[in-house]
Design an enzyme around this catalytic site. Structure first.
Site, PDB file in Angstrom:
ATOM      1  N   GLU A   4       0.822  -1.214   0.000  1.00 47.52           N
ATOM      2  CA  GLU A   4       0.000   0.000   0.000  1.00 47.52           C
ATOM      3  C   GLU A   4       0.856   1.263   0.000  1.00 47.52           C
ATOM      4  OE1 GLU A   4      -2.922  -0.037   3.120  1.00 47.52           O
ATOM      5  OE2 GLU A   4      -4.247  -1.365   2.008  1.00 47.52           O
ATOM      6  N   HIS A  13       9.385 -26.994  -0.045  1.00 48.24           N
ATOM      7  CA  HIS A  13       8.900 -28.238  -0.644  1.00 48.24           C
ATOM      8  C   HIS A  13       7.798 -27.991  -1.667  1.00 48.24           C
ATOM      9  CE1 HIS A  13      11.193 -30.652   2.272  1.00 48.24           C
ATOM     10  NE2 HIS A  13      11.061 -29.550   2.977  1.00 48.24           N
ATOM     11  N   LYS A  39     -13.127  -0.446  -2.884  1.00 45.67           N
ATOM     12  CA  LYS A  39     -14.143  -0.283  -1.838  1.00 45.67           C
ATOM     13  C   LYS A  39     -15.384   0.421  -2.410  1.00 45.67           C
ATOM     14  CE  LYS A  39     -11.507   0.085   2.490  1.00 45.67           C
ATOM     15  NZ  LYS A  39     -11.306   0.901   3.681  1.00 45.67           N
TER      16      LYS A  39
HETATM   17  O1  PA5 Z   1      -4.557   0.854   4.747  1.00 48.12           O
HETATM   18  C1  PA5 Z   1      -5.740   1.032   4.584  1.00 48.12           C
HETATM   19  O2  PA5 Z   1      -6.240   2.150   4.620  1.00 48.12           O
HETATM   20  C2  PA5 Z   1      -6.683  -0.122   4.401  1.00 48.12           C
HETATM   21  O3  PA5 Z   1      -6.092  -1.336   4.192  1.00 48.12           O
HETATM   22  C3  PA5 Z   1      -7.530  -0.164   5.655  1.00 48.12           C
HETATM   23  O4  PA5 Z   1      -6.732  -0.440   6.770  1.00 48.12           O
HETATM   24  C4  PA5 Z   1      -8.650  -1.175   5.554  1.00 48.12           C
HETATM   25  O5  PA5 Z   1      -9.316  -1.038   4.351  1.00 48.12           O
HETATM   26  C5  PA5 Z   1      -9.617  -0.987   6.710  1.00 48.12           C
HETATM   27  O6  PA5 Z   1     -10.088   0.336   6.732  1.00 48.12           O
HETATM   28  P1  PA5 Z   1     -10.919   0.874   7.937  1.00 48.12           P
HETATM   29  O7  PA5 Z   1     -10.092   0.826   9.149  1.00 48.12           O
HETATM   30  O8  PA5 Z   1     -11.291   2.270   7.563  1.00 48.12           O
HETATM   31  O9  PA5 Z   1     -12.131  -0.021   8.057  1.00 48.12           O
END
Ligand code: PA5
Length: 427
Positions: free
Chosen positions: A280, A301, A416
């Site tokens: 990310e 393996h 999302k």
């Molecule tokens: O890094 C990010 O923003 C995402 O991976 C979020 O952590 C994940 O989508 C969960 O988001 P939220 O905490 O708003 O539910």
């Protein structure tokens, strides 16, 4: 606290050329002038989190366990609101021990998984901790609706207030509406700390504390790393050394993937946490190393063949625990049908260490695969806090080396939004 061995990358001698770039990046981090700098609050969070908050977390957990007799915590959250806690608990407590008292929900949309959780919870006294920074992520939202209904049916409306803890943004998001309406206990995810950096806030600390992890020691580890990794000098800062090395392997050696390797199932979720952190942070604008993970010796393996002799697009980053965790030894057998008596008295961890040595040699010498080794002594709280912070600094530096904002995740938001739209279309 942790050691970085770059000997097997064969590029360590090129590092010094990057000192002036690192000087700039270091300044940009300190001055908070780089892209996405508003999300740098993790940098000195361990010095900012108050005793009041830590005490409130510990108090709530004591209350759940002693007054409400809660034996199992259902933690609802996904991505950054899940991986840190799960990684931390497995790392410190051990995977098989950890799986029992903390159950994670909202991490998928599988009906079968829901059913299995429901079956597990049947004979338990359980409570919910729902975690979502945005408060609108669909997976945890659906899980929260489902499991809070199940809990209410079990304990009754009046008891819910004691058994639900919400961890979310200060003001934004729908979870705040629940807190306002039902007066649930709430802990805040600071605005300037993104999901993948939030393991050192209540997001990671609350579930870890329920699992018996000493969260004060975690924060001590973070503080120690913050203190140790303050230098702009490459020779003194192993987080920058690691970032520059992976950058050289990517840009100069044209490798496109980093594989995180561990030799223990207990670190599997740490690898998942690392994948989120690096993917990310770096994977945007067509740039970045694809993070991947393998657990040895198991995966030797299966994927081992490809790693040794397949197309070389990757390097390996080994995360290795030096100390022997258990005293489990290979015993003598009078018949010795398996011809293993020569190992009598050796620990399993000793054999694991020989595996690491053999694998690194095979991959580096025969496979020409660059290997980074990050090692530490113990799988304790101090080390975990330190490791997390080390990777925070390294990934920030890596993002700035690639000239991207390491703190946003626009690609995740696209998926999302599409999912939310699809679910609202009437068919
Ligand atoms: O890094 C990010 O923003 C995402 O991976 C979020 O952590 C994940 O989508 C969960 O988001 P939220 O905490 O708003 O539910």
């Amino acid at each position: 606290m942790i050691k970085l061995n770059l000997k097997y990358t064969k590029v360590a001698h090129k590092m010094q050329k990057y000192q002036s770039q690192i000087d700039n990046i270091h300044q940009v981090i300190i001055d908070r002038t780089g892209e996405g700098n508003e999300m740098l609050d993790w940098y000195d969070w361990a010095n900012k989190i108050t005793d009041t908050e830590i005490n409130a977390i510990n108090f709530k957990i004591k209350n759940l366990k002693t007054i409400n007799k809660i034996d199992t915590l259902l933690v609802i959250g996904i991505g950054g609101s899940y991986l840190g806690a799960k990684a931390g608990i497995d790392f410190i407590k051990g995977k098989m021990r950890a799986d029992d008292k903390i159950i994670f929900a909202g991490i998928n949309l599988s009906g079968s998984y829901y059913k299995q959780i429901e079956e597990k919870l049947k004979n338990r006294n359980w409570a919910i901790c729902v975690i979502s920074k945005s408060g609108k992520t669909i997976e945890p939202a659906i899980a929260f609706r489902y499991f809070s209904d199940l809990l209410e049916k079990k304990v009754g409306k009046a008891k819910m207030k004691d058994l639900i803890t919400v961890i979310t943004d200060q003001k934004k998001g729908l979870l705040n509406d629940f807190v306002d309406k039902y007066n649930y206990q709430k802990f805040v995810i600071p605005d300037g700390i993104g999901g993948r950096f939030s393991a050192i806030t209540a997001v990671g600390l609350f579930p870890m504390a329920f699992a018996g992890v000493d969260i004060i020691k975690i924060l001590n580890g973070v503080r120690k790393a913050n203190n140790d990794l303050k230098s702009n000098k490459l020779k003194d800062n192993i987080a920058y050394q690691y970032a520059v090395t992976r950058y050289i392997l990517h840009k100069k050696n044209k490798l496109t993937s980093e594989i995180f390797i561990t030799y223990s199932e207990d670190f599997l979720m740490l690898q998942e946490w690392l994948k989120q952190l690096f993917a990310e942070s770096e994977g945007k604008k067509g740039k970045g190393l694809l993070p991947n993970s393998l657990t040895y010796t198991r995966d030797l393996h299966s994927l081992g063949q490809f790693i040794q002799e397949g197309k070389k697009t990757f390097f390996e980053t080994n995360i290795w625990q030096e100390s022997e965790e258990s005293e489990i030894k290979i015993l003598k057998n009078d018949l010795d049908l398996d011809n293993l008596n020569y190992l009598e008295g050796k620990t399993i961890d000793y054999v694991n260490k020989q595996a690491l040595k053999g694998v690194v040699k095979a991959h580096v010498e025969n496979g020409n695969i660059a290997n980074i080794i990050i090692s530490f002594k113990r799988n304790d709280e101090l080390t975990l806090g330190y490791l997390w912070y080390f990777f925070f600094i390294a990934v920030t530096c890596s993002g700035y080396l690639l000239k991207i904002n390491p703190f946003n995740q626009p690609g995740v938001e696209i998926y999302k939004n599409n999912l939310n739209k699809n679910l609202r279309i009437k068919k």
